[in-house]
Motif scaffolding. Structure first.
Motif, PDB file in Angstrom:
ATOM      1  N   LEU A   1       0.861  -1.168   0.000  1.00 50.42           N
ATOM      2  CA  LEU A   1       0.000   0.000   0.000  1.00 50.42           C
ATOM      3  C   LEU A   1       0.897   1.217   0.000  1.00 50.42           C
ATOM      4  O   LEU A   1       1.729   1.377   0.888  1.00 50.42           O
ATOM      5  N   PHE A   2       0.778   2.051  -1.031  1.00 49.14           N
ATOM      6  CA  PHE A   2       1.514   3.304  -0.968  1.00 49.14           C
ATOM      7  C   PHE A   2       0.546   4.461  -0.965  1.00 49.14           C
ATOM      8  O   PHE A   2      -0.472   4.452  -1.645  1.00 49.14           O
ATOM      9  N   ILE A   3       0.879   5.420  -0.108  1.00 53.65           N
ATOM     10  CA  ILE A   3       0.020   6.558   0.165  1.00 53.65           C
ATOM     11  C   ILE A   3       0.779   7.819  -0.220  1.00 53.65           C
ATOM     12  O   ILE A   3       1.887   8.054   0.264  1.00 53.65           O
ATOM     13  N   LEU A   4       0.184   8.611  -1.099  1.00 53.40           N
ATOM     14  CA  LEU A   4       0.794   9.877  -1.482  1.00 53.40           C
ATOM     15  C   LEU A   4       0.480  10.924  -0.425  1.00 53.40           C
ATOM     16  O   LEU A   4      -0.456  10.773   0.356  1.00 53.40           O
ATOM     17  N   SER A   5       1.241  12.005  -0.395  1.00 56.26           N
ATOM     18  CA  SER A   5       1.150  13.020   0.659  1.00 56.26           C
ATOM     19  C   SER A   5      -0.294  13.422   0.933  1.00 56.26           C
ATOM     20  O   SER A   5      -1.111  13.534   0.027  1.00 56.26           O
TER      21      SER A   5
ATOM     22  N   LEU B   1      10.858  11.937   3.553  1.00 52.82           N
ATOM     23  CA  LEU B   1      10.042  12.246   2.380  1.00 52.82           C
ATOM     24  C   LEU B   1       9.480  10.985   1.738  1.00 52.82           C
ATOM     25  O   LEU B   1       8.554  11.052   0.938  1.00 52.82           O
ATOM     26  N   LEU B   2      10.046   9.857   2.086  1.00 46.44           N
ATOM     27  CA  LEU B   2       9.543   8.557   1.665  1.00 46.44           C
ATOM     28  C   LEU B   2       9.860   7.578   2.787  1.00 46.44           C
ATOM     29  O   LEU B   2      11.013   7.462   3.195  1.00 46.44           O
ATOM     30  N   LEU B   3       8.832   6.938   3.292  1.00 46.83           N
ATOM     31  CA  LEU B   3       8.992   5.967   4.373  1.00 46.83           C
ATOM     32  C   LEU B   3       8.396   4.645   3.933  1.00 46.83           C
ATOM     33  O   LEU B   3       7.355   4.627   3.266  1.00 46.83           O
TER      34      LEU B   3
ATOM     35  N   ALA C   1       7.339   4.915 -10.679  1.00 44.74           N
ATOM     36  CA  ALA C   1       7.589   3.591 -11.266  1.00 44.74           C
ATOM     37  C   ALA C   1       8.281   2.677 -10.252  1.00 44.74           C
ATOM     38  O   ALA C   1       7.926   1.496 -10.129  1.00 44.74           O
ATOM     39  N   ASN C   2       9.240   3.223  -9.513  1.00 43.83           N
ATOM     40  CA  ASN C   2       9.914   2.425  -8.496  1.00 43.83           C
ATOM     41  C   ASN C   2       8.959   2.015  -7.383  1.00 43.83           C
ATOM     42  O   ASN C   2       9.023   0.889  -6.880  1.00 43.83           O
ATOM     43  N   LEU C   3       8.073   2.918  -6.982  1.00 39.64           N
ATOM     44  CA  LEU C   3       7.088   2.589  -5.951  1.00 39.64           C
ATOM     45  C   LEU C   3       6.190   1.448  -6.408  1.00 39.64           C
ATOM     46  O   LEU C   3       5.924   0.504  -5.643  1.00 39.64           O
TER      47      LEU C   3
ATOM     48  N   TYR D   1       4.728   5.554   2.654  1.00 37.81           N
ATOM     49  CA  TYR D   1       4.127   6.883   2.687  1.00 37.81           C
ATOM     50  C   TYR D   1       5.071   7.814   1.941  1.00 37.81           C
ATOM     51  O   TYR D   1       6.253   7.912   2.267  1.00 37.81           O
ATOM     52  N   VAL D   2       4.537   8.502   0.927  1.00 41.89           N
ATOM     53  CA  VAL D   2       5.330   9.374   0.073  1.00 41.89           C
ATOM     54  C   VAL D   2       4.936  10.810   0.368  1.00 41.89           C
ATOM     55  O   VAL D   2       3.839  11.239   0.023  1.00 41.89           O
ATOM     56  N   ASP D   3       5.821  11.557   1.023  1.00 41.34           N
ATOM     57  CA  ASP D   3       5.516  12.942   1.342  1.00 41.34           C
ATOM     58  C   ASP D   3       6.097  13.898   0.306  1.00 41.34           C
ATOM     59  O   ASP D   3       6.021  15.104   0.463  1.00 41.34           O
ATOM     60  N   LEU D   4       6.666  13.368  -0.754  1.00 43.72           N
ATOM     61  CA  LEU D   4       7.135  14.205  -1.863  1.00 43.72           C
ATOM     62  C   LEU D   4       5.932  14.856  -2.539  1.00 43.72           C
ATOM     63  O   LEU D   4       4.864  14.248  -2.642  1.00 43.72           O
ATOM     64  N   ALA D   5       6.101  16.066  -3.011  1.00 43.96           N
ATOM     65  CA  ALA D   5       5.033  16.774  -3.726  1.00 43.96           C
ATOM     66  C   ALA D   5       5.036  16.347  -5.192  1.00 43.96           C
ATOM     67  O   ALA D   5       5.291  17.132  -6.097  1.00 43.96           O
TER      68      ALA D   5
END
Length: 147
Positions: A24-28, A108-110, A142-144, A121-125
């Motif tokens: 599961l990846f979550i954007l900011s 910024l990425l955890l 793509a890597n995510l 969790y991706v806190d990058l804008a």
């Protein structure tokens, strides 16, 4: 994500997906909304204003997420517009959390291992960079997806 009641109601299903081996990846997220009902209890957000386009990104070059399928390099963050990060991410527990990307000790990425799967969790804008069609932002997503 956390402002959508339908997603919050399915929190247990999402976490079960992760426990069974999903990613599961979550954007900011908006910090006020997230902190009221976080999807991942270990992550708390705080608004900050110093993660603008001039900050330097620190890359964990040994982490798989920064190397497959694309090798993420410092110049992938050149010419980002507006901001690079959105929030200060506070961790209540960091024993299972990796921080592949950070700046000024702000993650910024955890990536957190959970059961057989993981949560990122991706806190990058990224959304600003996608609108700008910045190649580095597409390499990161793509890597995510492939992680």
């Amino acid at each position: 994500m956390t402002s959508n009641d339908k997603i919050i109601k399915r929190k247990s299903e999402l976490l079960r997906f992760v426990e069974n081996g999903g990613h599961l990846f979550i954007l900011s997220q908006d910090w006020k909304v997230w902190n009221n009902n976080p999807l991942v209890d270990d992550f708390q957000l705080k608004s900050v204003f110093n993660l603008d386009e001039t900050i330097t990104i620190e890359i964990d070059t040994t982490h798989k997420i920064n190397n497959v399928p694309n090798h993420i390099k410092i110049d992938d963050f050149d010419n980002w517009i507006y901001i690079k990060g959105c929030n200060e991410v506070k961790l209540s527990s960091d024993k299972t959390v990796a921080v592949p990307l950070q700046s000024m000790n702000f993650p910024l990425l955890l990536t957190k291992l959970q059961g057989k799967g993981k949560i990122s969790y991706v806190d990058l804008a990224l959304y600003h960079q996608w609108l700008n069609v910045h190649p580095g932002s597409y390499k990161i997503i793509a890597n995510l997806i492939s992680y």
